[in-house]
Write a protein that holds these residues in place. Structure first.
Motif, PDB file in Angstrom:
ATOM      1  N   VAL A  22       0.846  -1.200   0.000  1.00 14.14           N
ATOM      2  CA  VAL A  22       0.000   0.000   0.000  1.00 14.14           C
ATOM      3  C   VAL A  22       0.880   1.248   0.000  1.00 14.14           C
ATOM      4  CG1 VAL A  22      -1.626   1.367   1.363  1.00 14.14           C
ATOM      5  CG2 VAL A  22      -2.011  -1.074   1.061  1.00 14.14           C
ATOM      6  N   LYS A  23       1.888   1.266   0.875  1.00 15.37           N
ATOM      7  CA  LYS A  23       2.786   2.425   0.952  1.00 15.37           C
ATOM      8  C   LYS A  23       3.541   2.611  -0.367  1.00 15.37           C
ATOM      9  CE  LYS A  23       1.706   3.936   4.885  1.00 15.37           C
ATOM     10  NZ  LYS A  23       1.021   5.228   4.958  1.00 15.37           N
ATOM     11  N   ARG A  24       3.912   1.517  -1.002  1.00 12.12           N
ATOM     12  CA  ARG A  24       4.602   1.586  -2.294  1.00 12.12           C
ATOM     13  C   ARG A  24       3.680   2.222  -3.348  1.00 12.12           C
ATOM     14  NH1 ARG A  24       5.842  -3.323  -2.335  1.00 12.12           N
ATOM     15  NH2 ARG A  24       7.845  -2.976  -1.322  1.00 12.12           N
ATOM     16  N   GLN A  25       2.427   1.790  -3.369  1.00 16.26           N
ATOM     17  CA  GLN A  25       1.462   2.350  -4.324  1.00 16.26           C
ATOM     18  C   GLN A  25       1.237   3.828  -4.055  1.00 16.26           C
ATOM     19  OE1 GLN A  25       0.063   0.859  -7.063  1.00 16.26           O
ATOM     20  NE2 GLN A  25      -0.629   2.914  -7.486  1.00 16.26           N
ATOM     21  N   GLN A  26       1.082   4.191  -2.772  1.00 16.52           N
ATOM     22  CA  GLN A  26       0.903   5.601  -2.433  1.00 16.52           C
ATOM     23  C   GLN A  26       2.147   6.397  -2.804  1.00 16.52           C
ATOM     24  OE1 GLN A  26      -0.102   5.023   1.729  1.00 16.52           O
ATOM     25  NE2 GLN A  26      -2.265   5.469   1.323  1.00 16.52           N
ATOM     26  N   GLY A  27       3.315   5.795  -2.602  1.00 14.72           N
ATOM     27  CA  GLY A  27       4.569   6.459  -2.962  1.00 14.72           C
ATOM     28  C   GLY A  27       4.698   6.712  -4.454  1.00 14.72           C
ATOM     29  N   LYS A  28       4.068   5.868  -5.251  1.00 13.46           N
ATOM     30  CA  LYS A  28       4.079   6.065  -6.705  1.00 13.46           C
ATOM     31  C   LYS A  28       3.114   7.174  -7.123  1.00 13.46           C
ATOM     32  CE  LYS A  28       5.276   1.307  -7.867  1.00 13.46           C
ATOM     33  NZ  LYS A  28       4.763   0.040  -8.425  1.00 13.46           N
ATOM     34  N   GLN A  29       2.038   7.338  -6.366  1.00 12.34           N
ATOM     35  CA  GLN A  29       1.030   8.341  -6.712  1.00 12.34           C
ATOM     36  C   GLN A  29       1.451   9.757  -6.329  1.00 12.34           C
ATOM     37  OE1 GLN A  29      -2.528   5.335  -5.637  1.00 12.34           O
ATOM     38  NE2 GLN A  29      -2.999   7.452  -5.336  1.00 12.34           N
ATOM     39  N   HIS A  30       2.143   9.914  -5.221  1.00 11.49           N
ATOM     40  CA  HIS A  30       2.488  11.245  -4.726  1.00 11.49           C
ATOM     41  C   HIS A  30       3.307  12.087  -5.711  1.00 11.49           C
ATOM     42  CE1 HIS A  30       0.549  10.940  -0.905  1.00 11.49           C
ATOM     43  NE2 HIS A  30       1.242   9.870  -0.557  1.00 11.49           N
ATOM     44  N   PRO A  31       4.299  11.520  -6.400  1.00  9.37           N
ATOM     45  CA  PRO A  31       5.024  12.351  -7.372  1.00  9.37           C
ATOM     46  C   PRO A  31       4.127  12.860  -8.498  1.00  9.37           C
ATOM     47  CG  PRO A  31       6.285  10.396  -6.871  1.00  9.37           C
ATOM     48  CD  PRO A  31       4.939  10.220  -6.229  1.00  9.37           C
ATOM     49  N   ASP A  32       3.127  12.062  -8.862  1.00 10.63           N
ATOM     50  CA  ASP A  32       2.183  12.501  -9.898  1.00 10.63           C
ATOM     51  C   ASP A  32       1.383  13.708  -9.420  1.00 10.63           C
ATOM     52  OD1 ASP A  32       3.065  10.403 -11.441  1.00 10.63           O
ATOM     53  OD2 ASP A  32       1.380   9.093 -10.946  1.00 10.63           O
ATOM     54  N   ASP A  33       1.203  13.787  -8.094  1.00  7.81           N
ATOM     55  CA  ASP A  33       0.500  14.920  -7.495  1.00  7.81           C
ATOM     56  C   ASP A  33       1.455  16.068  -7.166  1.00  7.81           C
ATOM     57  OD1 ASP A  33      -1.761  13.332  -7.587  1.00  7.81           O
ATOM     58  OD2 ASP A  33      -1.571  12.660  -5.512  1.00  7.81           O
ATOM     59  N   GLY A  34       2.744  15.877  -7.472  1.00  7.98           N
ATOM     60  CA  GLY A  34       3.740  16.915  -7.215  1.00  7.98           C
ATOM     61  C   GLY A  34       4.254  16.934  -5.788  1.00  7.98           C
ATOM     62  N   ASP A  35       4.072  15.852  -5.058  1.00  6.74           N
ATOM     63  CA  ASP A  35       4.478  15.809  -3.651  1.00  6.74           C
ATOM     64  C   ASP A  35       5.584  14.766  -3.453  1.00  6.74           C
ATOM     65  OD1 ASP A  35       4.676  16.057  -0.931  1.00  6.74           O
ATOM     66  OD2 ASP A  35       2.543  15.758  -0.537  1.00  6.74           O
ATOM     67  N   GLU A  36       6.803  15.156  -3.788  1.00  4.86           N
ATOM     68  CA  GLU A  36       7.951  14.254  -3.671  1.00  4.86           C
ATOM     69  C   GLU A  36       8.243  13.887  -2.210  1.00  4.86           C
ATOM     70  OE1 GLU A  36       9.765  12.766  -6.057  1.00  4.86           O
ATOM     71  OE2 GLU A  36       8.575  13.675  -7.645  1.00  4.86           O
ATOM     72  N   ALA A  37       8.018  14.835  -1.296  1.00  2.00           N
ATOM     73  CA  ALA A  37       8.287  14.575   0.124  1.00  2.00           C
ATOM     74  C   ALA A  37       7.387  13.466   0.657  1.00  2.00           C
ATOM     75  CB  ALA A  37       8.112  15.848   0.939  1.00  2.00           C
ATOM     76  N   ALA A  38       6.123  13.480   0.272  1.00  2.00           N
ATOM     77  CA  ALA A  38       5.189  12.445   0.714  1.00  2.00           C
ATOM     78  C   ALA A  38       5.576  11.093   0.115  1.00  2.00           C
ATOM     79  CB  ALA A  38       3.763  12.807   0.336  1.00  2.00           C
ATOM     80  N   ALA A  39       6.057  11.098  -1.125  1.00  2.00           N
ATOM     81  CA  ALA A  39       6.493   9.858  -1.763  1.00  2.00           C
ATOM     82  C   ALA A  39       7.681   9.266  -0.996  1.00  2.00           C
ATOM     83  CB  ALA A  39       6.876  10.118  -3.214  1.00  2.00           C
ATOM     84  N   ARG A  40       8.624  10.123  -0.646  1.00  2.00           N
ATOM     85  CA  ARG A  40       9.789   9.658   0.119  1.00  2.00           C
ATOM     86  C   ARG A  40       9.355   9.128   1.485  1.00  2.00           C
ATOM     87  NH1 ARG A  40      15.022   9.639   0.052  1.00  2.00           N
ATOM     88  NH2 ARG A  40      16.240   9.841   1.947  1.00  2.00           N
ATOM     89  N   GLU A  41       8.422   9.791   2.104  1.00  2.00           N
ATOM     90  CA  GLU A  41       7.927   9.358   3.414  1.00  2.00           C
ATOM     91  C   GLU A  41       7.327   7.954   3.336  1.00  2.00           C
ATOM     92  OE1 GLU A  41       4.379  10.747   6.311  1.00  2.00           O
ATOM     93  OE2 GLU A  41       5.747  12.341   5.667  1.00  2.00           O
ATOM     94  N   CYS A  42       6.605   7.666   2.273  1.00  2.00           N
ATOM     95  CA  CYS A  42       6.017   6.334   2.101  1.00  2.00           C
ATOM     96  C   CYS A  42       7.113   5.265   2.021  1.00  2.00           C
ATOM     97  CB  CYS A  42       5.153   6.283   0.842  1.00  2.00           C
ATOM     98  SG  CYS A  42       3.581   7.153   0.997  1.00  2.00           S
ATOM     99  N   LEU A  43       8.152   5.545   1.251  1.00  2.00           N
ATOM    100  CA  LEU A  43       9.246   4.589   1.121  1.00  2.00           C
ATOM    101  C   LEU A  43      10.018   4.449   2.431  1.00  2.00           C
ATOM    102  CD1 LEU A  43      10.488   5.509  -2.453  1.00  2.00           C
ATOM    103  CD2 LEU A  43       9.156   3.508  -1.767  1.00  2.00           C
ATOM    104  N   GLU A  44      10.156   5.544   3.152  1.00  2.00           N
ATOM    105  CA  GLU A  44      10.833   5.477   4.447  1.00  2.00           C
ATOM    106  C   GLU A  44      10.026   4.661   5.455  1.00  2.00           C
ATOM    107  OE1 GLU A  44      11.512   9.626   5.274  1.00  2.00           O
ATOM    108  OE2 GLU A  44      13.434   9.610   4.208  1.00  2.00           O
ATOM    109  N   GLU A  45       8.702   4.706   5.343  1.00  2.00           N
ATOM    110  CA  GLU A  45       7.857   3.888   6.212  1.00  2.00           C
ATOM    111  C   GLU A  45       8.087   2.404   5.944  1.00  2.00           C
ATOM    112  OE1 GLU A  45       3.698   5.036   6.774  1.00  2.00           O
ATOM    113  OE2 GLU A  45       4.244   7.019   6.011  1.00  2.00           O
TER     114      GLU A  45
END
Length: 111
Positions: free
Chosen positions: A65-88
């Motif tokens: 789930v976190k991986r999928q969310q991490g893939k979506q965040h850059p599409d929304d322009g939120d690189e920090a949130a994507a990194r946070e998902c991967l860090e989780e």
């Protein structure tokens, strides 16, 4: 969930609910692309997967789930949130001593 009297019963129900929300999110994404509804199901899946921890299925499910969310965040322009998902995911790995990060995840974290 309310009818479960034992911890293992609650975890079983939570696992089934998590998988159901995961499948709904994937179906919605395939049919309509990433939508708010898709994101809501991913959030619910993550919530239920957390309730199944420390089971391996819960760890693996939460990571996907976190991986999928991490893939979506850059599409929304939120690189920090994507990194946070991967860090989780990395935190889960360290906490439970299990391999969850893929090579692609590691590359994204390095980038």
């Amino acid at each position: 969930m309310e009818l479960a009297s034992e911890d293992y019963e609650e975890r079983n129900v939570a696992g089934r609910l998590a998988e159901t929300h995961w499948k709904l999110a994937k179906t919605i994404k395939q049919e309509n692309g990433v939508t708010g509804e898709c994101g809501e199901h991913l959030d619910k899946a993550a919530q239920y997967y957390c309730q199944t921890l420390p089971r391996y299925d819960g760890k693996q499910g939460l990571a996907k789930v976190k991986r999928q969310q991490g893939k979506q965040h850059p599409d929304d322009g939120d690189e920090a949130a994507a990194r946070e998902c991967l860090e989780e995911i990395a935190t889960l790995e360290g906490e439970y001593d299990v391999h969850l990060l893929t090579d692609a995840d590691k590359r994204r974290l390095d980038e």
